[in-house]
Design a protein around this motif. Sequence first.
Motif, PDB file in Angstrom:
ATOM      1  N   ARG A 110       0.854  -1.194   0.000  1.00 35.89           N
ATOM      2  CA  ARG A 110       0.000   0.000   0.000  1.00 35.89           C
ATOM      3  C   ARG A 110       0.886   1.240   0.000  1.00 35.89           C
ATOM      4  N   TRP A 111       1.979   1.188   0.782  1.00 36.14           N
ATOM      5  CA  TRP A 111       2.927   2.287   0.858  1.00 36.14           C
ATOM      6  C   TRP A 111       4.191   1.927   0.109  1.00 36.14           C
ATOM      7  N   ARG A 112       4.803   2.953  -0.460  1.00 35.15           N
ATOM      8  CA  ARG A 112       6.029   2.782  -1.236  1.00 35.15           C
ATOM      9  C   ARG A 112       7.252   2.906  -0.324  1.00 35.15           C
ATOM     10  N   SER A 113       8.173   1.986  -0.490  1.00 33.90           N
ATOM     11  CA  SER A 113       9.475   2.158   0.136  1.00 33.90           C
ATOM     12  C   SER A 113      10.174   3.291  -0.600  1.00 33.90           C
ATOM     13  N   GLY A 114      10.489   4.377   0.101  1.00 34.05           N
ATOM     14  CA  GLY A 114      10.940   5.606  -0.544  1.00 34.05           C
ATOM     15  C   GLY A 114      12.275   5.440  -1.274  1.00 34.05           C
ATOM     16  N   ARG A 115      12.241   5.525  -2.587  1.00 33.90           N
ATOM     17  CA  ARG A 115      13.468   5.390  -3.383  1.00 33.90           C
ATOM     18  C   ARG A 115      14.177   6.741  -3.432  1.00 33.90           C
ATOM     19  N   HIS A 116      15.484   6.730  -3.210  1.00 34.72           N
ATOM     20  CA  HIS A 116      16.220   7.975  -3.123  1.00 34.72           C
ATOM     21  C   HIS A 116      17.694   7.763  -3.468  1.00 34.72           C
ATOM     22  N   ARG A 117      18.423   8.876  -3.602  1.00 39.12           N
ATOM     23  CA  ARG A 117      19.837   8.837  -3.900  1.00 39.12           C
ATOM     24  C   ARG A 117      20.452  10.179  -3.490  1.00 39.12           C
ATOM     25  N   VAL A 118      21.779  10.212  -3.438  1.00 36.14           N
ATOM     26  CA  VAL A 118      22.512  11.456  -3.205  1.00 36.14           C
ATOM     27  C   VAL A 118      23.529  11.574  -4.334  1.00 36.14           C
ATOM     28  N   PRO A 119      23.390  12.577  -5.216  1.00 35.51           N
ATOM     29  CA  PRO A 119      24.282  12.681  -6.374  1.00 35.51           C
ATOM     30  C   PRO A 119      25.737  12.907  -5.973  1.00 35.51           C
ATOM     31  N   ALA A 120      26.610  12.728  -6.957  1.00 30.67           N
ATOM     32  CA  ALA A 120      28.040  12.989  -6.762  1.00 30.67           C
ATOM     33  C   ALA A 120      28.276  14.465  -6.438  1.00 30.67           C
ATOM     34  N   PRO A 121      29.382  14.779  -5.772  1.00 27.99           N
ATOM     35  CA  PRO A 121      29.655  16.193  -5.460  1.00 27.99           C
ATOM     36  C   PRO A 121      29.709  17.009  -6.740  1.00 27.99           C
ATOM     37  N   PRO A 122      29.062  18.172  -6.751  1.00 28.83           N
ATOM     38  CA  PRO A 122      28.963  18.955  -7.983  1.00 28.83           C
ATOM     39  C   PRO A 122      30.263  19.681  -8.316  1.00 28.83           C
ATOM     40  N   VAL A 141       8.335 -11.549  12.726  1.00 28.50           N
ATOM     41  CA  VAL A 141       7.955 -12.056  11.407  1.00 28.50           C
ATOM     42  C   VAL A 141       7.016 -11.027  10.773  1.00 28.50           C
ATOM     43  N   VAL A 142       7.460 -10.438   9.684  1.00 29.69           N
ATOM     44  CA  VAL A 142       6.699  -9.390   9.004  1.00 29.69           C
ATOM     45  C   VAL A 142       5.816 -10.040   7.941  1.00 29.69           C
ATOM     46  N   GLU A 143       4.514  -9.921   8.132  1.00 33.34           N
ATOM     47  CA  GLU A 143       3.546 -10.485   7.196  1.00 33.34           C
ATOM     48  C   GLU A 143       2.680  -9.364   6.633  1.00 33.34           C
ATOM     49  N   SER A 144       2.371  -9.442   5.355  1.00 30.73           N
ATOM     50  CA  SER A 144       1.608  -8.390   4.685  1.00 30.73           C
ATOM     51  C   SER A 144       0.183  -8.323   5.221  1.00 30.73           C
ATOM     52  N   LEU A 145      -0.278  -7.090   5.450  1.00 32.85           N
ATOM     53  CA  LEU A 145      -1.677  -6.897   5.823  1.00 32.85           C
ATOM     54  C   LEU A 145      -2.568  -7.316   4.657  1.00 32.85           C
ATOM     55  N   PRO A 146      -3.658  -7.991   4.941  1.00 40.40           N
ATOM     56  CA  PRO A 146      -4.536  -8.442   3.859  1.00 40.40           C
ATOM     57  C   PRO A 146      -5.349  -7.284   3.277  1.00 40.40           C
ATOM     58  N   ALA A 147      -5.969  -7.532   2.130  1.00 37.15           N
ATOM     59  CA  ALA A 147      -6.907  -6.568   1.549  1.00 37.15           C
ATOM     60  C   ALA A 147      -8.071  -6.365   2.526  1.00 37.15           C
ATOM     61  N   PRO A 148      -8.667  -5.183   2.552  1.00 36.86           N
ATOM     62  CA  PRO A 148      -8.499  -4.088   1.592  1.00 36.86           C
ATOM     63  C   PRO A 148      -7.342  -3.142   1.908  1.00 36.86           C
ATOM     64  N   VAL A 149      -6.645  -3.328   3.062  1.00 41.60           N
ATOM     65  CA  VAL A 149      -5.516  -2.438   3.364  1.00 41.60           C
ATOM     66  C   VAL A 149      -4.343  -2.762   2.438  1.00 41.60           C
ATOM     67  N   GLY A 150      -3.904  -4.013   2.455  1.00 43.34           N
ATOM     68  CA  GLY A 150      -2.794  -4.432   1.617  1.00 43.34           C
ATOM     69  C   GLY A 150      -3.221  -4.696   0.184  1.00 43.34           C
ATOM     70  N   ARG A 151      -2.236  -4.649  -0.716  1.00 43.65           N
ATOM     71  CA  ARG A 151      -2.517  -4.851  -2.139  1.00 43.65           C
ATOM     72  C   ARG A 151      -1.733  -5.997  -2.742  1.00 43.65           C
ATOM     73  N   VAL A 152      -0.597  -6.345  -2.119  1.00 47.10           N
ATOM     74  CA  VAL A 152       0.229  -7.452  -2.588  1.00 47.10           C
ATOM     75  C   VAL A 152       0.554  -8.323  -1.385  1.00 47.10           C
ATOM     76  N   ARG A 153       0.449  -9.618  -1.549  1.00 46.48           N
ATOM     77  CA  ARG A 153       0.733 -10.537  -0.447  1.00 46.48           C
ATOM     78  C   ARG A 153       2.166 -11.043  -0.588  1.00 46.48           C
ATOM     79  N   HIS A 154       3.094 -10.461   0.194  1.00 49.12           N
ATOM     80  CA  HIS A 154       4.488 -10.894   0.150  1.00 49.12           C
ATOM     81  C   HIS A 154       4.686 -12.107   1.062  1.00 49.12           C
ATOM     82  N   PRO A 155       5.642 -12.968   0.739  1.00 48.63           N
ATOM     83  CA  PRO A 155       5.989 -14.042   1.682  1.00 48.63           C
ATOM     84  C   PRO A 155       6.501 -13.444   2.986  1.00 48.63           C
ATOM     85  N   PRO A 156       6.191 -14.065   4.119  1.00 49.01           N
ATOM     86  CA  PRO A 156       6.697 -13.547   5.402  1.00 49.01           C
ATOM     87  C   PRO A 156       8.225 -13.548   5.430  1.00 49.01           C
ATOM     88  N   VAL A 157       8.795 -12.541   6.111  1.00 46.61           N
ATOM     89  CA  VAL A 157      10.246 -12.480   6.320  1.00 46.61           C
ATOM     90  C   VAL A 157      10.512 -12.181   7.786  1.00 46.61           C
TER      91      VAL A 157
END
Length: 321
Positions: free
Chosen positions: A255-267, A289-305
């Motif tokens: 449901r939420w995005r893992s925030g993708r980011h970067r820090v560019p090379a020194p200018p 053990v992290v398990e995905s919340l089911p629908a309607p909150v969750g949107r993708v069911r990941h394997p537990p880790v």
Amino acid sequence: MSTPTIPTIDLSQWRSGDRRSRERLATAVDQALERAGFLLVTGHGVPRDLPAGIRAAARSFFHRPAGDKRPFLAEAGQYGWSGPGAVATGRADGVPTPPDLVETWSVAPGPYDDAAERPEPGLLPEVWPPRSPALRPLLARYVRSMRALADELLELLAAALGQPLDFFTRHTTRPDWTLTLNWYPAIATTGAPRPGQFRVGPHTDFGTVTVLDRQPGKGGLQVHTEDGGWQDAPYDPEALTVNIGDLMARWTGDRWRSGRHRVPAPPADAPSEELMSLVYFYDCDPHTVVESLPAPVGRVRHPPVTARAYVRSKVAEISLR
């Protein structure tokens, strides 16, 4: 580059607001984390002079010759100093980048005291630079503030998902966390960057939430959104930057995005620019053990880790030593 839509959340309103105000904040958080995985947070209660003191103490260490820093070199999986060439963070994102142009000092909790009801562990590493004596007590104060803030943020995130406030914090009794000071030297120190080289390569963080105190600069933080691509992150000197990591994204069933980011090379047009970021990575209790919340909150069911095993596997991907 234009500025992405990353809202500012005032935590003082979360603490003192009425039910309707808290619901509005929770809704804003939900929408922001769906879009980009990032927030700016004010009202956090961290004294502004504390990060400044840390930067001053850490800078006196980072500016030492490499031979003076080498006794504090972090071995694989340990904490302390990591010099140039230690990581290529873009590898976690599937990008074979050259080594990142960054030096770090990392700390983590020491062993917990089983005799204490809610112990506060000491800091690792056990040996600290004697020429920077203020660094350890300053970081000890800072991680206490970060731990309390991270748990408060997790309660807000639980509310944003319509869950009980302790949905996440019931798993942070003895959590894993790491505080990393990222020192980005000036181009006069690093030399011209190689093609495709970054201060920190493009990636998502690995844990639940990351709390970042950063400095503005030409070679500063950039975030990625689906509609805008790579954009300079907004900066507010009164705010901390917060993003969620892979564990939280999996927990919410994407449901939420893992925030993708970067820090560019020194200018090249700012050859004397050096920056330092204070990055607090908050995970959860190691065996959670992290398990995905089911629908309607969750949107993708990941394997537990398992929390610690997952994070360590990702850290191993970017390590070059």
